[in-house]
Motif scaffolding. Structure first.
Motif, short mmCIF file in Angstrom:
data_model
loop_
_atom_site.label_atom_id
_atom_site.label_comp_id
_atom_site.label_asym_id
_atom_site.label_seq_id
_atom_site.Cartn_x
_atom_site.Cartn_y
_atom_site.Cartn_z
N THR A 141 0.85 -1.20 0.00
CA THR A 141 0.00 0.00 0.00
C THR A 141 0.89 1.25 0.00
N THR A 142 0.59 2.17 -0.91
CA THR A 142 1.33 3.44 -0.97
C THR A 142 0.34 4.58 -0.85
N PHE A 143 0.55 5.43 0.14
CA PHE A 143 -0.26 6.63 0.31
C PHE A 143 0.54 7.83 -0.23
N ARG A 144 -0.15 8.69 -0.96
CA ARG A 144 0.48 9.88 -1.49
C ARG A 144 -0.36 11.11 -1.19
N ALA A 145 0.31 12.22 -0.94
CA ALA A 145 -0.38 13.49 -0.74
C ALA A 145 0.54 14.61 -1.21
N SER A 146 -0.04 15.63 -1.81
CA SER A 146 0.78 16.74 -2.28
C SER A 146 0.01 18.04 -2.24
N TYR A 147 0.76 19.11 -2.06
CA TYR A 147 0.25 20.47 -2.19
C TYR A 147 1.18 21.20 -3.12
#
Length: 625
Positions: free
Chosen positions: A401-407
């Motif tokens: 499982t890979t979680f990604r978040a970006s701003y």
């Protein structure tokens, strides 16, 4: 679209397959577009889609925009025939807000109204890899990366000599041929690729009967010399000469696009010259470079007739980038850039410049977590300083499982045309955007299945539009002026699926829901943005038999949209499908063929402009290693 999902669900259950989106676990996929340095995809917190050469050849795709149209979050429109003006929109942003890079050269056209890139002339002949980054990313890339980045990379020479060639013939007396050779021996490496395309085309006017033809010849090249271990010279070049017939007339009774004898020519020259110096076993990498993009466009009323439009755009960039690893888990990427650009439309000439500095910190506090943060300052000669920020995180669990978040923040400087033409406004502010997205990706079945979901939210301010004159300014600007008048919003979800239970069968699919809204004060407030379908989906399936024959197909579905900002003219959604096959003959040759729009569906991407019906092509491919 509901029918598509029923089909996709059945396909996923009945025929799970290998996809190029599932890299070999022994060779992790690297991505360069997110931070402008190579990173394992598992360490990138932004949404990036990769298309490699194997996928290009498997799909038998001639026009790069046809590939982009089947990627998540991307929609494509074309003004009729092959080679006509082609616009790529990422996550509902304007087409002019897509930054395009070819081998490290920013190739957006300074002489175009909005400074955008015309994808109509970008062929796949020399393309080895495409990376599509979705969302603003101005920290490493600067102005124009407000909607996203399309990074085109040509072949990098490897040890020994390799060669490839192909030739095909098909619908509308179309001929496409390309060939390339590359190699490396000792400290010297190089590659050269050439391509040629000619076609009678279709009528760009949907109501027309006259075919609008297209012709392009072009070449790309690379040369590398290593003076000492880690120290060397890199030269890259791109050239294309294109001609396309244009339907720019209008029927006096219906006021729709009609046949016309007009045509346009475009010459593109892009160049890169750089030196690299890598020290301390790759812990301190340095690069200095000079790049140039020169684009000449001319439109003619008729063969042998007068010029109706000229565009001369040129940009030159001087840049330094450093990539420093003071610790195993800490990486610093920083750079300084200077860009000078100019344009000439036959009536006015202008130039401007921008000086930029940026820095990014990439940290891995633990093996499974990568954190990236950055800041950039751009000092523009005409509108001053602009600072942008960006941050992203990638958490790759050992469960697959890979979680990604970006701003990310983006800005787009006003174009020279918007600033200094007869309709220009030197007091314009830059367009700005901010975007955040969150996503999760899960691998299953021993890395033979992968599913991903991403949610994004984007807000754009100070968007530059053309408006009518007001009051006293009508004395000097009776036909109107550019101004910061628009705001826009976009929210959406992107879903991707890739499966591989056996090596012989491949399946990839994606779905995007993009809800755009015009937030400009006025009559169009709350309307959908023009030519932005809310729903798009695509599925690709390929199977290779034991004796070598490969068969496959692509289905693309696009939902309804509106052709205009007032939402008065609807463009009906459509579904198109294509089939393909390839048969190897020995180890070096293969014959292939495809049928596009196999059901001969009738559709439009822009009201009044024609599209291709059923079209068949066949060819031969040669590869030497």
């Amino acid at each position: 679209m509901t029918k598509f999902f029923l089909f996709l669900s059945a396909a996923a259950i009945a025929s799970p397959a290998y996809a190029q989106d599932i890299p070999d676990s022994d060779t992790p996929e690297l991505v360069v577009t997110a931070s402008r340095v190579a990173q394992p995809a598992s360490e990138v917190g932004q949404a990036v889609t990769v298309i490699d050469r194997a996928e290009i050849e498997r799909r038998q795709t001639t026009i790069v925009s046809d590939l982009l149209a089947t990627t998540p979050g991307v929609t494509v429109t074309r003004n009729g025939t092959i080679g006509a003006l082609t616009s790529v929109r990422i996550r509902g942003a304007e087409s002019d807000q897509t930054l395009v890079v070819i081998d490290g050269v920013r190739v957006n056209d300074p002489s175009s109204t909005g400074g955008g890139f015309d994808f109509g002339n970008l062929l796949s002949s020399s393309v080895e890899r495409i990376e599509v980054l979705r969302g603003p990313n101005s920290v490493p890339w600067g102005s124009q990366a407000i909607g996203g980045v399309v990074n085109i990379i040509t072949a990098t020479p490897t040890e020994g000599v390799q060669a490839r060639a192909n030739a095909e013939y098909g619908y509308a007396d179309s001929v496409f041929a390309s060939g390339g050779v590359s190699g490396k021996s000792g400290p010297v490496s190089g590659s050269l690729t050439g391509g040629y395309l000619r076609s009678d085309g279709i009528s760009s006017a949907a109501s027309g009967t006259e075919r609008d033809g297209y012709r392009q010849y072009g070449a790309t090249g690379r040369l590398g010399v290593e003076f000492a271990p880690g120290i060397g010279l890199d030269l890259r070049g791109y050239f294309a000469d294109s001609r396309v017939d244009i339907d720019d007339g209008f029927d006096p009774k219906t006021f729709v696009v009609a046949d016309s004898p007009a045509y346009g020519t475009t010459q593109e020259v892009y160049g890169y010259a750089g030196l690299h110096a890598n020290f301390a076993d790759g812990r301190f990498n340095n690069r200095v470079a000079f790049t140039i993009a020169d684009i000449n466009r001319d439109n003619y009323l008729q063969p042998g007739g007068d010029v109706s439009f000229i565009g001369r755009g040129r940009s030159e960039r001087y840049e330094y980038q450093g990539d420093f690893r003071p610790l195993d888990r800490v990486r610093v990427v920083a750079g300084v850039e200077r860009e000078n650009s100019r344009y000439n439309d036959g009536f006015s000439y202008a130039d401007t410049g921008i000086t930029s500095v940026y820095g990014q910190l990439i940290v891995k506090p633990v093996d499974i977590l990568t954190l990236t943060g950055g800041v950039r300052n751009d000092d523009h000669e005409d509108f001053g300083n602009r600072t942008t920020f960006g941050a992203n995180a990638a958490l790759a669990l050992r469960t697959g499982t890979t979680f990604r978040a970006s701003y990310g923040e983006g800005f787009k400087a006003p174009t020279l045309y918007q600033l200094f033409s007869d309709y220009g406004n030197p007091d314009l502010d830059p367009e700005t955007a901010r975007n955040f997205d969150v996503g999760v990706e899960q691998t299953l079945l021993g890395d033979r299945a992968r599913v991903g979901v991403t949610y994004f939210n984007r807000r754009t301010r100070n968007q530059i539009d053309f408006r009518d004159c007001i009051g006293a300014e009508c004395v000097d600007r009776p036909f109107g002026v550019y101004d910061n008048v628009a705001r826009a919003e976009a929210d959406g979800v992107e879903v991707s699926l890739a499966l591989r239970p056996v090596d012989a069968l491949t399946l990839t699919a994606n779905y995007s829901y993009i809800d755009t809204e015009n937030r400009s004060v006025g009559a169009n407030f709350g309307n959908d943005l023009a030519r932005r379908p809310k729903q798009t989906a695509s599925v690709n399936a390929d199977y290779r038999f034991a004796f070598g024959l490969a068969v496959g197909g692509t289905v693309t579905m696009v939902g309804d949209s509106f052709n205009d900002a007032g939402n008065t003219t609807r463009i009906d959604g459509y579904a198109i499908g294509g089939i393909r096959a390839e048969l190897p003959i020995g180890e070096r040759f293969a014959v292939y063929g495809r049928v596009d729009n196999v059901t001969d569906a009738s559709y439009q991407t822009i009201t009044g402009y024609g599209t291709y019906g059923r079209a068949a092509y066949g060819g031969v491919r040669l590869r030497l290693k």
